[in-house]
Design a protein around this motif. Structure first.
Motif, PDB file in Angstrom:
ATOM      1  N   VAL A 257       0.843  -1.206   0.000  1.00  0.00           N
ATOM      2  CA  VAL A 257       0.000   0.000   0.000  1.00  0.00           C
ATOM      3  C   VAL A 257       0.873   1.248   0.000  1.00  0.00           C
ATOM      4  O   VAL A 257       0.563   2.250  -0.666  1.00  0.00           O
ATOM      5  CB  VAL A 257      -0.957  -0.013   1.216  1.00  0.00           C
ATOM      6  CG1 VAL A 257      -1.700   1.313   1.336  1.00  0.00           C
ATOM      7  CG2 VAL A 257      -1.958  -1.157   1.089  1.00  0.00           C
ATOM      8  N   ALA A 261       0.709   4.195  -2.714  1.00  0.00           N
ATOM      9  CA  ALA A 261       0.495   5.583  -2.299  1.00  0.00           C
ATOM     10  C   ALA A 261       1.569   6.502  -2.863  1.00  0.00           C
ATOM     11  O   ALA A 261       1.281   7.624  -3.303  1.00  0.00           O
ATOM     12  CB  ALA A 261       0.458   5.664  -0.772  1.00  0.00           C
ATOM     13  N   LEU A 266      -1.125   9.492  -3.549  1.00  0.00           N
ATOM     14  CA  LEU A 266      -2.474   9.482  -2.994  1.00  0.00           C
ATOM     15  C   LEU A 266      -2.610  10.481  -1.855  1.00  0.00           C
ATOM     16  O   LEU A 266      -1.748  10.579  -0.982  1.00  0.00           O
ATOM     17  CB  LEU A 266      -2.830   8.080  -2.488  1.00  0.00           C
ATOM     18  CG  LEU A 266      -2.862   6.954  -3.527  1.00  0.00           C
ATOM     19  CD1 LEU A 266      -3.222   5.644  -2.854  1.00  0.00           C
ATOM     20  CD2 LEU A 266      -3.849   7.272  -4.645  1.00  0.00           C
ATOM     21  N   THR A 270      -8.373  11.937   6.152  1.00  0.00           N
ATOM     22  CA  THR A 270      -8.478  10.649   6.825  1.00  0.00           C
ATOM     23  C   THR A 270      -9.270  10.774   8.116  1.00  0.00           C
ATOM     24  O   THR A 270      -9.315  11.842   8.743  1.00  0.00           O
ATOM     25  CB  THR A 270      -7.087  10.081   7.140  1.00  0.00           C
ATOM     26  OG1 THR A 270      -6.389  10.976   8.002  1.00  0.00           O
ATOM     27  CG2 THR A 270      -6.298   9.884   5.852  1.00  0.00           C
ATOM     28  N   ALA A 286      -0.076   6.078   4.703  1.00  0.00           N
ATOM     29  CA  ALA A 286      -0.470   5.509   3.410  1.00  0.00           C
ATOM     30  C   ALA A 286      -1.700   4.622   3.548  1.00  0.00           C
ATOM     31  O   ALA A 286      -2.630   4.684   2.730  1.00  0.00           O
ATOM     32  CB  ALA A 286       0.695   4.712   2.819  1.00  0.00           C
ATOM     33  N   ALA A 290      -5.419   5.227   1.946  1.00  0.00           N
ATOM     34  CA  ALA A 290      -6.016   4.191   1.100  1.00  0.00           C
ATOM     35  C   ALA A 290      -7.348   3.715   1.670  1.00  0.00           C
ATOM     36  O   ALA A 290      -8.295   3.434   0.920  1.00  0.00           O
ATOM     37  CB  ALA A 290      -5.043   3.016   0.968  1.00  0.00           C
ATOM     38  N   LYS A 291      -7.457   3.648   2.970  1.00  0.00           N
ATOM     39  CA  LYS A 291      -8.727   3.272   3.612  1.00  0.00           C
ATOM     40  C   LYS A 291      -9.793   4.327   3.335  1.00  0.00           C
ATOM     41  O   LYS A 291     -10.950   4.001   2.994  1.00  0.00           O
ATOM     42  CB  LYS A 291      -8.519   3.107   5.117  1.00  0.00           C
ATOM     43  CG  LYS A 291      -9.774   2.713   5.904  1.00  0.00           C
ATOM     44  CD  LYS A 291      -9.414   2.494   7.372  1.00  0.00           C
ATOM     45  CE  LYS A 291     -10.625   2.023   8.165  1.00  0.00           C
ATOM     46  NZ  LYS A 291     -11.651   3.079   8.327  1.00  0.00           N
ATOM     47  N   ILE A 295      -9.721   2.068  -1.151  1.00  0.00           N
ATOM     48  CA  ILE A 295      -8.801   1.227  -1.924  1.00  0.00           C
ATOM     49  C   ILE A 295      -8.518  -0.084  -1.211  1.00  0.00           C
ATOM     50  O   ILE A 295      -8.361  -1.125  -1.848  1.00  0.00           O
ATOM     51  CB  ILE A 295      -7.491   1.999  -2.183  1.00  0.00           C
ATOM     52  CG1 ILE A 295      -7.750   3.151  -3.160  1.00  0.00           C
ATOM     53  CG2 ILE A 295      -6.394   1.080  -2.712  1.00  0.00           C
ATOM     54  CD1 ILE A 295      -6.569   4.089  -3.329  1.00  0.00           C
ATOM     55  N   VAL A 296      -8.438  -0.046   0.109  1.00  0.00           N
ATOM     56  CA  VAL A 296      -8.126  -1.254   0.866  1.00  0.00           C
ATOM     57  C   VAL A 296      -9.264  -1.613   1.806  1.00  0.00           C
ATOM     58  O   VAL A 296      -9.993  -0.743   2.294  1.00  0.00           O
ATOM     59  CB  VAL A 296      -6.811  -1.103   1.667  1.00  0.00           C
ATOM     60  CG1 VAL A 296      -5.635  -0.901   0.721  1.00  0.00           C
ATOM     61  CG2 VAL A 296      -6.896   0.036   2.673  1.00  0.00           C
ATOM     62  N   VAL A 317      -6.480  -4.319  -5.127  1.00  0.00           N
ATOM     63  CA  VAL A 317      -6.000  -3.005  -4.677  1.00  0.00           C
ATOM     64  C   VAL A 317      -5.662  -2.122  -5.870  1.00  0.00           C
ATOM     65  O   VAL A 317      -6.016  -0.927  -5.901  1.00  0.00           O
ATOM     66  CB  VAL A 317      -4.775  -3.184  -3.759  1.00  0.00           C
ATOM     67  CG1 VAL A 317      -4.083  -1.844  -3.512  1.00  0.00           C
ATOM     68  CG2 VAL A 317      -5.188  -3.811  -2.435  1.00  0.00           C
ATOM     69  N   THR A 321      -7.450   1.344  -6.892  1.00  0.00           N
ATOM     70  CA  THR A 321      -6.624   2.548  -6.946  1.00  0.00           C
ATOM     71  C   THR A 321      -6.858   3.310  -8.236  1.00  0.00           C
ATOM     72  O   THR A 321      -7.017   4.546  -8.231  1.00  0.00           O
ATOM     73  CB  THR A 321      -5.135   2.180  -6.817  1.00  0.00           C
ATOM     74  OG1 THR A 321      -4.899   1.535  -5.567  1.00  0.00           O
ATOM     75  CG2 THR A 321      -4.260   3.418  -6.914  1.00  0.00           C
TER      76      THR A 321
END
Length: 396
Positions: A257, A261, A266, A270, A286, A290-291, A295-296, A317, A321
């Motif tokens: 990840v 990123a 990315l 958050t 990262a 992504a969360k 993405i994850v 993933v 992305t």
């Protein structure tokens, strides 16, 4: 896209020479190892020696088993030999294992004894074939060039069979059935591979990495990707001096990840993170980004950042992305996966992603398999990311 035209042409030309020189080498031995009756796990070793009077830098070995589901190469060790070479752990591609050992200079010489460790869990007879043994050195004229000193093809075979008697039958050294520890195949002396001519190198292979001492000619398919991503600041080494990349190690979910990123720069607002991602860890931000971008996904509430990422997880993933950054891949029919014999092993969550990435040429498999449940190595990760963000990339 992953190999420059010059490098690809050099590699193909080298392999034509290798095949012409090595294709007629006869099989040197065919020993039989008899395991106890039944189908429980049975451990045994196969040993061989190789020798060369010249100095060299490393050894590459390809070994094929008839059914990797029933007979696995679990590891190998160098029993004797001069110097302190680093081992390359076995990497499986289909039913073939690639492994070996190397140093940073031409300081290996003489005889090396190698012990291969196997687990046999089947009931059907199996065959182990040492397909190829190649000694390589670094060119004195150009240290960025690796030369194959000698190639030996189809060198040795070992047959593995189950005893028709009860446990302890045949030539079972352990005498207690499943899980017992055997000895050298057939109970005979090790296979001896002598590579002792003084002829010129067979061929020059593509350059080694310009930055990492452990990314060498056998990683020809990943050299350009690894070096380019290093120059872009996307991948880093695993040790500072000498700089190593560890291309054959599996990559962790958190590290993958982080690479994604960096590659796509990315950014997102958050709102917390998975509870098992430690605050202050190098991949915390990262994973949080992504969360937030969807993405994850985790395992329940956890992400398990230290777990190795599988190839199908990697595909999912990457697909998410590309959608998150506004570059979604066109939906592909699942029929594009029909050419892979292990298509049915792809999990439902990754099917559409796998199809889209295969259709786009980002994921290619190994001709007949896509290997969805295998872990992703650092070299494989670099090649895939390079196909996404490297120079001259156009996904649309």
């Amino acid at each position: 896209m992953t190999i420059s035209r010059k490098r690809l042409a050099g590699f193909l030309a080298a392999w034509i020479v290798v095949l012409l020189v090595a294709g007629g080498v006869p099989i040197a031995s065919a020993d039989t190892f008899t395991a106890p009756a039944g189908s429980n796990d049975y451990q045994f070793n196969v040993e061989f020696e190789l020798t060369d009077s010249r100095q060299f830098a490393g050894v590459h070995i390809d070994l094929t088993v008839s059914d990797i589901g029933a007979l696995q190469l679990t590891g190998f060790e160098i029993i004797s030999g001069s110097g302190s070479p680093d081992s390359i752990n076995p990497v499986s591609i289909g039913n073939t294992y690639a492994f070996g050992f190397f140093t940073d200079s031409n300081n290996l010489q003489g005889t090396y004894a190698v012990r291969l460790k196997f687990i046999y869990s089947g009931s059907v007879d199996q065959t182990i074939t040492i397909d190829r043994v190649a000694l390589a050195r670094y060119s004195e004229e150009n240290p960025l060039i690796s030369e194959w000193l000698s190639i030996m093809s189809n060198y040795a075979t070992h047959n593995v069979t189950r005893s028709s008697g009860g446990p302890g039958g045949g030539n079972d050294p352990g005498g207690n059935g499943g899980g017992s520890q055997g000895g050298t195949a057939g109970g005979d002396s090790p296979s001896v591979i002598t590579i002792d001519d003084e002829g010129p190198p067979l061929a020059e292979f593509p350059e080694r990495s310009s930055y990492f001492v452990d990314v060498v000619a056998r990683h020809f398919w990943a050299i350009e990707a690894i070096d380019t991503l290093y120059e872009m600041g996307i991948v880093h080494g695993t040790s500072p001096n000498p700089l190593r990349y560890s291309p054959d190690l599996n990559i962790k979910r958190g590290d993958f990840v982080l690479m994604i990123a960096r590659a796509f720069e990315l950014k997102a607002e958050t709102d917390g993170n998975f509870p098992d991602v430690p605050k202050g860890s190098y991949y915390y931000d990262a994973i949080a980004v992504a969360k937030a971008l969807g993405i994850v996904e985790g395992y329940g509430i956890d992400f398990k950042p230290e777990r190795f990422i599988s190839r199908q997880e990697m595909m999912a993933v990457i697909d998410r992305t590309l959608t998150a950054v506004g570059m979604p891949l066109p939906q592909a029919p699942l029929s594009v996966l029909d050419s892979f014999t292990d298509r049915d092993k792809i999990a439902g969550y990754a099917l559409n992603s796998a199809a889209a990435l295969v259709q786009a040429g980002i994921i290619r498999g190994d001709d007949t398999r896509i290997n969805p449940r295998d872990f992703t190595t650092r070299a494989q990760m670099a090649v895939v990311v390079f196909r996404l963000v490297g120079p001259q990339v156009d996904l649309l």
